[in-house]
Design a protein around this motif. Structure first.
Motif, PDB file in Angstrom:
ATOM      1  N   GLU A  50      63.541 -12.358  88.045  1.00  0.00           N
ATOM      2  CA  GLU A  50      63.882 -11.193  88.856  1.00  0.00           C
ATOM      3  C   GLU A  50      65.172 -11.372  89.640  1.00  0.00           C
ATOM      4  N   GLU A  51      65.702 -12.598  89.676  1.00  0.00           N
ATOM      5  CA  GLU A  51      66.954 -12.796  90.416  1.00  0.00           C
ATOM      6  C   GLU A  51      68.157 -12.211  89.689  1.00  0.00           C
ATOM      7  N   TYR A  52      67.968 -11.817  88.425  1.00  0.00           N
ATOM      8  CA  TYR A  52      69.069 -11.252  87.650  1.00  0.00           C
ATOM      9  C   TYR A  52      68.954  -9.734  87.558  1.00  0.00           C
ATOM     10  N   GLU A  53      70.040  -9.059  87.946  1.00  0.00           N
ATOM     11  CA  GLU A  53      70.188  -7.639  87.627  1.00  0.00           C
ATOM     12  C   GLU A  53      70.534  -7.539  86.144  1.00  0.00           C
ATOM     13  N   GLN A  54      70.002  -6.516  85.461  1.00  0.00           N
ATOM     14  CA  GLN A  54      70.275  -6.341  84.037  1.00  0.00           C
ATOM     15  C   GLN A  54      71.014  -5.017  83.800  1.00  0.00           C
ATOM     16  N   TYR A  55      72.102  -5.094  83.036  1.00  0.00           N
ATOM     17  CA  TYR A  55      72.871  -3.902  82.697  1.00  0.00           C
ATOM     18  C   TYR A  55      73.063  -3.883  81.178  1.00  0.00           C
ATOM     19  N   TRP A  56      72.727  -2.752  80.554  1.00  0.00           N
ATOM     20  CA  TRP A  56      72.730  -2.634  79.097  1.00  0.00           C
ATOM     21  C   TRP A  56      73.595  -1.463  78.664  1.00  0.00           C
ATOM     22  N   ASN A  57      74.349  -1.661  77.592  1.00  0.00           N
ATOM     23  CA  ASN A  57      75.087  -0.571  76.962  1.00  0.00           C
ATOM     24  C   ASN A  57      74.655  -0.540  75.501  1.00  0.00           C
ATOM     25  N   TYR A  58      73.810   0.422  75.156  1.00  0.00           N
ATOM     26  CA  TYR A  58      73.246   0.512  73.811  1.00  0.00           C
ATOM     27  C   TYR A  58      74.136   1.373  72.922  1.00  0.00           C
ATOM     28  N   ALA A  59      74.272   0.986  71.671  1.00  0.00           N
ATOM     29  CA  ALA A  59      74.968   1.827  70.701  1.00  0.00           C
ATOM     30  C   ALA A  59      74.060   2.981  70.290  1.00  0.00           C
ATOM     31  N   GLU A  60      74.665   4.117  69.976  1.00  0.00           N
ATOM     32  CA  GLU A  60      73.877   5.244  69.477  1.00  0.00           C
ATOM     33  C   GLU A  60      73.219   4.895  68.149  1.00  0.00           C
ATOM     34  N   LYS A  61      73.922   4.172  67.307  1.00  0.00           N
ATOM     35  CA  LYS A  61      73.403   3.762  66.009  1.00  0.00           C
ATOM     36  C   LYS A  61      72.404   2.627  66.190  1.00  0.00           C
ATOM     37  N   LYS A  62      71.228   2.764  65.642  1.00  0.00           N
ATOM     38  CA  LYS A  62      70.176   1.766  65.815  1.00  0.00           C
ATOM     39  C   LYS A  62      70.533   0.467  65.097  1.00  0.00           C
ATOM     40  N   GLY A  63      70.198  -0.665  65.743  1.00  0.00           N
ATOM     41  CA  GLY A  63      70.423  -1.965  65.144  1.00  0.00           C
ATOM     42  C   GLY A  63      71.880  -2.345  65.013  1.00  0.00           C
ATOM     43  N   TYR A  64      72.740  -1.801  65.884  1.00  0.00           N
ATOM     44  CA  TYR A  64      74.187  -1.968  65.739  1.00  0.00           C
ATOM     45  C   TYR A  64      74.819  -2.252  67.096  1.00  0.00           C
ATOM     46  N   SER A  65      75.754  -3.192  67.120  1.00  0.00           N
ATOM     47  CA  SER A  65      76.599  -3.434  68.274  1.00  0.00           C
ATOM     48  C   SER A  65      75.767  -3.623  69.556  1.00  0.00           C
ATOM     49  N   GLY A  66      76.250  -3.121  70.667  1.00  0.00           N
ATOM     50  CA  GLY A  66      75.524  -3.210  71.929  1.00  0.00           C
ATOM     51  C   GLY A  66      75.914  -4.424  72.751  1.00  0.00           C
ATOM     52  N   THR A  67      75.976  -4.229  74.082  1.00  0.00           N
ATOM     53  CA  THR A  67      76.315  -5.305  75.009  1.00  0.00           C
ATOM     54  C   THR A  67      75.354  -5.276  76.193  1.00  0.00           C
ATOM     55  N   ALA A  68      75.303  -6.405  76.912  1.00  0.00           N
ATOM     56  CA  ALA A  68      74.476  -6.486  78.109  1.00  0.00           C
ATOM     57  C   ALA A  68      75.048  -7.542  79.044  1.00  0.00           C
ATOM     58  N   MET A  69      74.742  -7.389  80.340  1.00  0.00           N
ATOM     59  CA  MET A  69      75.171  -8.361  81.356  1.00  0.00           C
ATOM     60  C   MET A  69      74.009  -8.600  82.307  1.00  0.00           C
ATOM     61  N   PHE A  70      73.764  -9.863  82.602  1.00  0.00           N
ATOM     62  CA  PHE A  70      72.689 -10.264  83.508  1.00  0.00           C
ATOM     63  C   PHE A  70      73.331 -11.044  84.652  1.00  0.00           C
ATOM     64  N   THR A  71      73.202 -10.532  85.875  1.00  0.00           N
ATOM     65  CA  THR A  71      73.953 -11.094  86.983  1.00  0.00           C
ATOM     66  C   THR A  71      73.101 -11.338  88.220  1.00  0.00           C
ATOM     67  N   ARG A  72      73.293 -12.502  88.819  1.00  0.00           N
ATOM     68  CA  ARG A  72      72.683 -12.813  90.108  1.00  0.00           C
ATOM     69  C   ARG A  72      73.459 -12.172  91.258  1.00  0.00           C
ATOM     70  N   ILE A  73      74.689 -11.784  90.976  1.00  0.00           N
ATOM     71  CA  ILE A  73      75.576 -11.238  91.999  1.00  0.00           C
ATOM     72  C   ILE A  73      75.569  -9.727  91.880  1.00  0.00           C
ATOM     73  N   LYS A  74      75.152  -9.066  92.915  1.00  0.00           N
ATOM     74  CA  LYS A  74      75.030  -7.611  92.851  1.00  0.00           C
ATOM     75  C   LYS A  74      76.415  -6.981  92.817  1.00  0.00           C
ATOM     76  N   PRO A  75      76.731  -6.209  91.774  1.00  0.00           N
ATOM     77  CA  PRO A  75      78.065  -5.608  91.689  1.00  0.00           C
ATOM     78  C   PRO A  75      78.210  -4.407  92.615  1.00  0.00           C
ATOM     79  N   LEU A  76      79.466  -4.107  92.926  1.00  0.00           N
ATOM     80  CA  LEU A  76      79.765  -2.911  93.716  1.00  0.00           C
ATOM     81  C   LEU A  76      79.626  -1.654  92.871  1.00  0.00           C
ATOM     82  N   SER A  77      79.979  -1.785  91.590  1.00  0.00           N
ATOM     83  CA  SER A  77      79.883  -0.647  90.687  1.00  0.00           C
ATOM     84  C   SER A  77      79.733  -1.155  89.261  1.00  0.00           C
TER      85      SER A  77
END
Length: 264
Positions: A50-77
């Motif tokens: 739970e110490e990690y914030e999770q941010y996901w960017n999913y591709a519209e196409k299933k099973g393709y591409s996609g990125t994510a970031m897991f951070t202990r440091i709370k971002p401003l934006s």
């Protein structure tokens, strides 16, 4: 000190079954970035604490591409995409912290037949302009699969790969232009002559065992962060994907964000 890790996992659900959690726990990163998640919202419940914030960017196409970031440091934006807060292939996430921006990116592949090279080159221009815009506000850290071996030292067989996807003159020139816009390739900055250090290997038999690879996963930083760079590593021994993780350790001046407290 701040440690940031980047890994093209080539399918996060598969990588989770091939040691992802062991590496994630061992590396103990402040921010952990992944590319090619290849999943949609709700298809995985990642057990990283739970110490990690999770941010996901999913591709519209299933099973393709996609990125994510897991951070202990709370971002401003948080921002997804370049021009707008949306990107249909899920290739970019930007976190803003007090004293810098952190971007993870999965650069489009120009494809074996180079059919996507024109799109790739146009995308590179937009991405470079985006980084320059951010860099005019505060320093930038970029990590991810940039899908290019910049110099001959960055792949095992440069002569036989000239003109191939990821080693075309056009793609290499775009990287040269990007670095010339005020950014540092952290690994080459620290180790300009280190050979046989790669981050991707074909799945063809014996290729990885023989270390016939390419260095296409990077950490780039604004030039003015050069004095903050403590280490840049390539964890070639880590399996679980056709890519291995790469990381940087930075001594960010001033307050770089609020560390989330551990919740038990």
């Amino acid at each position: 000190m701040m440690k940031i890790v980047s890994w093209n996992v080539n399918g996060l659900r598969a990588c989770v079954n091939k040691g992802f959690y062991d590496y994630f726990k061992a590396v103990d990163a402040d921010v952990f970035c992944v590319q090619e998640t290849k999943l949609q919202e709700g298809q995985i419940a990642l057990e990283i604490g739970e110490e990690y914030e999770q941010y996901w960017n999913y591709a519209e196409k299933k099973g393709y591409s996609g990125t994510a970031m897991f951070t202990r440091i709370k971002p401003l934006s948080v921002r997804y995409g370049i021009e707008e807060d949306f990107e249909p292939e899920g290739r970019i996430i930007t976190l803003e912290f007090d004293s810098f921006y952190l971007i993870t990116v999965y650069t489009p592949n120009s494809k074996r037949d180079l059919s996507r090279l024109p799109y790739r080159l146009e995308w590179e221009e937009r991405f470079r302009n985006y980084l320059r815009q951010l860099d005019s506000i505060k320093p930038v850290v970029v990590c991810g699969d940039l899908n290019v071996a910049h110099q001959e030292i960055d792949l095992k067989n440069p002569k036989s790969n000239v003109g191939n996807s990821g080693f075309t003159p056009e793609e290499r020139d775009k990287m040269t232009t990007l670095l010339g816009s005020g950014f540092i390739d952290t690994f080459r900055y620290l180790y300009p002559e280190r050979e046989n250090m790669y981050s991707w290997w074909s799945y063809m038999p014996k290729i990885r065992e023989r270390n016939v690879g390419w260095r296409i996963d990077y950490f780039l930083i604004s030039s003015r962060l050069g004095t903050s760079l403590q280490e840049a590593e390539i964890d070639c021994h880590i399996m679980g994907s056709d890519h291995c993780p790469v990381s940087v350790t930075l001594e960010i001046p001033g307050n770089f964000g609020v560390i989330k407290p551990y919740e038990h």
